[in-house]
Design a protein around this motif. Structure first.
Motif, PDB file in Angstrom:
ATOM      1  N   ALA A 453       0.817  -1.218   0.000  1.00 43.67           N
ATOM      2  CA  ALA A 453       0.000   0.000   0.000  1.00 43.67           C
ATOM      3  C   ALA A 453       0.848   1.264   0.000  1.00 43.67           C
ATOM      4  O   ALA A 453       0.367   2.335  -0.341  1.00 43.67           O
ATOM      5  N   THR A 454       2.101   1.140   0.402  1.00 38.78           N
ATOM      6  CA  THR A 454       2.988   2.302   0.450  1.00 38.78           C
ATOM      7  C   THR A 454       4.014   2.204  -0.673  1.00 38.78           C
ATOM      8  O   THR A 454       4.508   1.126  -0.988  1.00 38.78           O
ATOM      9  N   ALA A 455       4.321   3.304  -1.267  1.00 37.39           N
ATOM     10  CA  ALA A 455       5.314   3.353  -2.333  1.00 37.39           C
ATOM     11  C   ALA A 455       5.963   4.729  -2.315  1.00 37.39           C
ATOM     12  O   ALA A 455       5.346   5.713  -1.893  1.00 37.39           O
ATOM     13  N   LYS A 456       7.213   4.779  -2.779  1.00 42.73           N
ATOM     14  CA  LYS A 456       7.904   6.072  -2.787  1.00 42.73           C
ATOM     15  C   LYS A 456       8.757   6.206  -4.042  1.00 42.73           C
ATOM     16  O   LYS A 456       9.312   5.229  -4.539  1.00 42.73           O
ATOM     17  N   GLN A 457       8.821   7.423  -4.534  1.00 40.46           N
ATOM     18  CA  GLN A 457       9.615   7.727  -5.722  1.00 40.46           C
ATOM     19  C   GLN A 457      11.047   7.974  -5.280  1.00 40.46           C
ATOM     20  O   GLN A 457      11.320   8.880  -4.494  1.00 40.46           O
ATOM     21  N   ILE A 458      11.985   7.144  -5.786  1.00 45.10           N
ATOM     22  CA  ILE A 458      13.370   7.314  -5.347  1.00 45.10           C
ATOM     23  C   ILE A 458      14.284   7.845  -6.448  1.00 45.10           C
ATOM     24  O   ILE A 458      15.334   8.424  -6.151  1.00 45.10           O
ATOM     25  N   ILE A 459      13.914   7.651  -7.711  1.00 46.68           N
ATOM     26  CA  ILE A 459      14.596   8.315  -8.825  1.00 46.68           C
ATOM     27  C   ILE A 459      13.518   8.823  -9.767  1.00 46.68           C
ATOM     28  O   ILE A 459      12.368   8.378  -9.717  1.00 46.68           O
ATOM     29  N   SER A 460      13.879   9.748 -10.622  1.00 45.37           N
ATOM     30  CA  SER A 460      12.883  10.349 -11.503  1.00 45.37           C
ATOM     31  C   SER A 460      12.446   9.348 -12.569  1.00 45.37           C
ATOM     32  O   SER A 460      13.205   8.445 -12.955  1.00 45.37           O
ATOM     33  N   PRO A 461      11.217   9.483 -13.069  1.00 42.02           N
ATOM     34  CA  PRO A 461      10.772   8.619 -14.164  1.00 42.02           C
ATOM     35  C   PRO A 461      11.678   8.729 -15.389  1.00 42.02           C
ATOM     36  O   PRO A 461      11.857   7.737 -16.119  1.00 42.02           O
ATOM     37  N   GLU A 462      12.233   9.930 -15.634  1.00 43.68           N
ATOM     38  CA  GLU A 462      13.110  10.099 -16.792  1.00 43.68           C
ATOM     39  C   GLU A 462      14.366   9.241 -16.659  1.00 43.68           C
ATOM     40  O   GLU A 462      14.778   8.568 -17.621  1.00 43.68           O
ATOM     41  N   VAL A 463      14.988   9.257 -15.476  1.00 47.43           N
ATOM     42  CA  VAL A 463      16.179   8.434 -15.255  1.00 47.43           C
ATOM     43  C   VAL A 463      15.833   6.959 -15.358  1.00 47.43           C
ATOM     44  O   VAL A 463      16.573   6.170 -15.956  1.00 47.43           O
ATOM     45  N   ALA A 464      14.689   6.567 -14.796  1.00 46.62           N
ATOM     46  CA  ALA A 464      14.283   5.164 -14.870  1.00 46.62           C
ATOM     47  C   ALA A 464      14.090   4.729 -16.324  1.00 46.62           C
ATOM     48  O   ALA A 464      14.508   3.629 -16.726  1.00 46.62           O
ATOM     49  N   GLY A 465      13.474   5.592 -17.125  1.00 41.74           N
ATOM     50  CA  GLY A 465      13.280   5.260 -18.539  1.00 41.74           C
ATOM     51  C   GLY A 465      14.604   5.136 -19.282  1.00 41.74           C
ATOM     52  O   GLY A 465      14.775   4.248 -20.137  1.00 41.74           O
ATOM     53  N   GLN A 466      15.560   6.018 -18.984  1.00 43.43           N
ATOM     54  CA  GLN A 466      16.881   5.928 -19.615  1.00 43.43           C
ATOM     55  C   GLN A 466      17.586   4.629 -19.221  1.00 43.43           C
ATOM     56  O   GLN A 466      18.209   3.968 -20.065  1.00 43.43           O
ATOM     57  N   LEU A 467      17.475   4.254 -17.950  1.00 43.93           N
ATOM     58  CA  LEU A 467      18.110   3.015 -17.504  1.00 43.93           C
ATOM     59  C   LEU A 467      17.517   1.802 -18.206  1.00 43.93           C
ATOM     60  O   LEU A 467      18.242   0.872 -18.594  1.00 43.93           O
ATOM     61  N   LEU A 468      16.207   1.801 -18.393  1.00 42.46           N
ATOM     62  CA  LEU A 468      15.576   0.676 -19.087  1.00 42.46           C
ATOM     63  C   LEU A 468      16.115   0.533 -20.497  1.00 42.46           C
ATOM     64  O   LEU A 468      16.434  -0.573 -20.949  1.00 42.46           O
ATOM     65  N   ARG A 469      16.231   1.655 -21.203  1.00 38.71           N
ATOM     66  CA  ARG A 469      16.731   1.588 -22.579  1.00 38.71           C
ATOM     67  C   ARG A 469      18.192   1.156 -22.613  1.00 38.71           C
ATOM     68  O   ARG A 469      18.611   0.400 -23.480  1.00 38.71           O
ATOM     69  N   MET A 470      18.965   1.625 -21.640  1.00 34.37           N
ATOM     70  CA  MET A 470      20.370   1.212 -21.580  1.00 34.37           C
ATOM     71  C   MET A 470      20.493  -0.287 -21.289  1.00 34.37           C
ATOM     72  O   MET A 470      21.295  -0.989 -21.909  1.00 34.37           O
ATOM     73  N   MET A 471      19.685  -0.783 -20.370  1.00 31.10           N
ATOM     74  CA  MET A 471      19.752  -2.207 -20.022  1.00 31.10           C
ATOM     75  C   MET A 471      19.186  -3.095 -21.117  1.00 31.10           C
ATOM     76  O   MET A 471      19.501  -4.281 -21.195  1.00 31.10           O
TER      77      MET A 471
END
Length: 604
Positions: A453-471
């Protein structure tokens, strides 16, 4: 007539010392009877009025008993309603030893019905003859127990109980745990949710005869409260698939152990968690403590190259790096730093930050780490959960270890960039990847359907999207994770091949082989980590040992969950390639075979 005839006869005289008169004797007798009667009345008054409750309790203690009313433990279901743990009714046989020994000629028949040695049974009863209650055999099948009771041996009684049964056996053993002879949770979720599952036994008062048989039910003292059911996040189908593929991989590589965890990235729900070696919770007697350990939760490992995307999250967040710049010089494949040789398996030359991930360059990762602010790097690692419990609620979960950033020495900081100097659990690692997959939002892993039920944003969505493409380039041609590809689905991930720590340093030929990945990369649904410990036969690289396990498990899971393909006509065996110009640093050859990728080996 003589004068004597006119004189009255004399009365007999009372002699001195003669006994009391009849009247006096009567008085004495009546007095004694009165005293006795008064004593009896006083005694009756004492028994019936003054000490009535005491004697009532004493009488009840001999004939009135309070008996427990057993309750069934709650059923554990998987997320689709399939039973994973159920309680079955059983019967236990108990005895009053003194009464049984009074009929010792019947002990051989009793021993035969119980399936035990007659002499041993007689000795057991004799040793406990001062007791009134001794178990002779626990949790017998009801029919077998009734056969014992039908013998009619004085002092032999039955007690209804429940026994836990696990339909999936060793497949779900480490997640569920097991219960003891009294049906109380001992490990796993059986222990974590014991109060919820166990319920509250009831109680009733009954009258028993001198043989111990129940003559009459008097009253219900306490109503029984059955245990409540529990629905897990586990998908039995994916769990079985994960277990089967992990088992095949361990047999093929002759590895010591292995673990796999699959998470739903949107909720943090654990869909599968399997470990080997394992045990059968329905037959605990033959298992060893090492087999019962949930390694994905309790064991820690140095993650090796699987930590490089976390390093890159810090790099991208710093503003100093993008997926394509600046260029990192790894020429020669060696970097001698503070007397330590940080090296790659190949000379990759000039690489973009994406290229460092694609080629799994230790030199590149170490150079990037040394350009980052120590506090930023430490805070990023900590934010991804390293050094902290995931708060899953699972008993015995390890927190791993990560030294405080201000105490990092330069060399330590450099090797932390490619996964040495910290310890994580498999669950921590897969949760970090699930965080990237969910746009930088971290969930606490949950074993209960419904998620966190609890969640927290720890990095920006933009950084997460870049990491996905890199991986995603890690499963492309010329990379280290080509064997983790899934036909018609995009895969983002990272391989890891780490030397294992040993006495006096790191073992030269003992490795931890890992693959961590996310599918589908374009719209993530699942994250998984496969770790195989110390493979002895064939390859030992994470991409070639653990990558294929990831591929087969995720392919089946995506199909079972009806996740639509997102990669038709892109990266897959025999298909065309995605254009990755500018990401890696040099364009991979279009005709590069799937098994021609360079392998990674992290060296501390």
């Amino acid at each position: 007539m003589s004068w004597r005839n006119h004189i009255a006869p004399a009365q007999p005289s009372r002699r001195r010392g003669a006994g009391p008169s009849a009247r006096r004797r009567m008085v004495v007798v009546v007095g004694l009877l009165g005293l006795v009667s008064a004593g009896l009345v006083a005694r009756a008054f004492d028994l019936q009025v003054v000490r009535k409750q005491f004697y009532q309790r004493q009488g009840d203690a001999r004939f009135l008993r309070e008996m427990p009313i057993p309750v069934s433990r709650g059923t554990i279901f998987d997320r689709n309603g399939e039973p994973l743990a159920v309680s079955t009714p059983m019967m236990s046989i108990w005895a009053n030893p003194a009464e049984v020994l009074d009929s010792d000629e019947r002990i051989p028949a009793l021993a035969q019905a119980l399936g035990v040695d007659a002499d041993g049974l007689k000795a057991q009863l004799a040793q406990r003859s001062d007791r009134e209650f001794v178990y002779l055999r626990r949790q017998m099948a009801p029919a077998a127990a009734q056969a014992v009771l039908d013998l009619g041996i004085p002092g032999i009684n039955g007690q209804r109980e429940f026994k836990r049964y696990y339909p999936s056996g060793e497949v779900t053993a480490h997640v569920l745990g097991f219960t003891n002879i009294d049906d109380r949770g001992q490990e796993g979720l059986e222990l974590a949710y014991d109060d919820w599952l166990a319920g509250k036994p009831g109680a009733k008062r009954v009258i028993r005869d001198r043989m111990g048989h129940v003559v009459e039910d008097i009253e219900q003292v306490r109503a029984p409260k059955p245990g409540q059911n529990l629905t897990l996040s586990i998908d039995r189908r994916i769990q079985f698939l994960a277990y089967s593929e992990l088992k095949n991989a361990l047999e093929k590589s002759q590895a010591d152990s292995g673990s796999i965890v699959v998470l739903d990235v949107k909720t943090g729900e654990v869909l599968a968690m399997a470990n080997l070696p394992t045990y059968n919770p329905n037959a605990l007697g033959g298992s060893k403590p090492g087999q019962r350990r949930n390694r994905a939760m309790t064991d820690v490992l140095e993650p090796g190259s699987t930590v490089k995307p976390i390093l890159m999250a810090a790099a991208l967040s710093s503003g100093k790096y993008t997926p394509t710049s600046p260029i990192i010089d790894t020429t020669g494949g060696h970097w001698y730093f503070q007397g330590h040789d940080i090296h790659d398996t190949h000379n990759y030359g000039l690489l973009t930050p994406t290229g460092v991930i694609t080629k799994s360059s230790n030199v590149g990762a170490a150079r990037i780490a040394m350009t980052l602010d120590t506090t930023l790097m430490y805070d990023t690692y900590r934010a991804f959960g390293f050094g902290n419990s995931t708060e899953s609620g699972f008993p015995g979960e390890a927190a791993g270890s990560l030294r405080i950033g201000r105490s990092w020495r330069p060399l330590e900081k450099a090797i932390l960039g490619y996964g040495y100097g910290l310890n994580v659990t498999v669950l921590q690692l897969v949760n970090a990847y699930a965080t990237i997959a969910d746009g930088g939002v971290m969930h606490s892993p949950s074993f209960i359907k419904g998620g966190d039920a609890t969640a927290k944003q720890i990095i920006s969505p933009e950084v997460a999207g870049q990491l996905l493409r890199m991986m995603e380039t890690v499963t492309g041609p010329g990379s280290t994770g080509t064997l983790a590809r899934i036909a018609n689905y995009s895969v983002a991930g990272k391989t890891g091949t780490a030397h294992k720590a040993s006495v006096g340093g790191y073992a030269k030929s003992n490795y931890t082989s890992a693959f961590a990945g996310i599918v589908p990369a374009s719209n993530p649904r699942l994250a998984a980590v496969v770790v195989i410990d110390n493979p002895q036969k064939g390859s030992y690289y994470g991409g070639t040992v653990s990558g294929p396990v990831f591929s087969r498990v995720m392919e089946g899971a995506l199909r079972l969950l009806d996740v639509p393909p997102d990669n038709i006509g892109r990266w897959y065996v025999g298909g065309p390639l995605q254009n990755v110009d500018g990401l890696v640093g040099s364009k991979p050859p279009v005709d590069a075979p799937i098994d021609d990728a360079p392998v990674d080996e992290d060296t501390p």
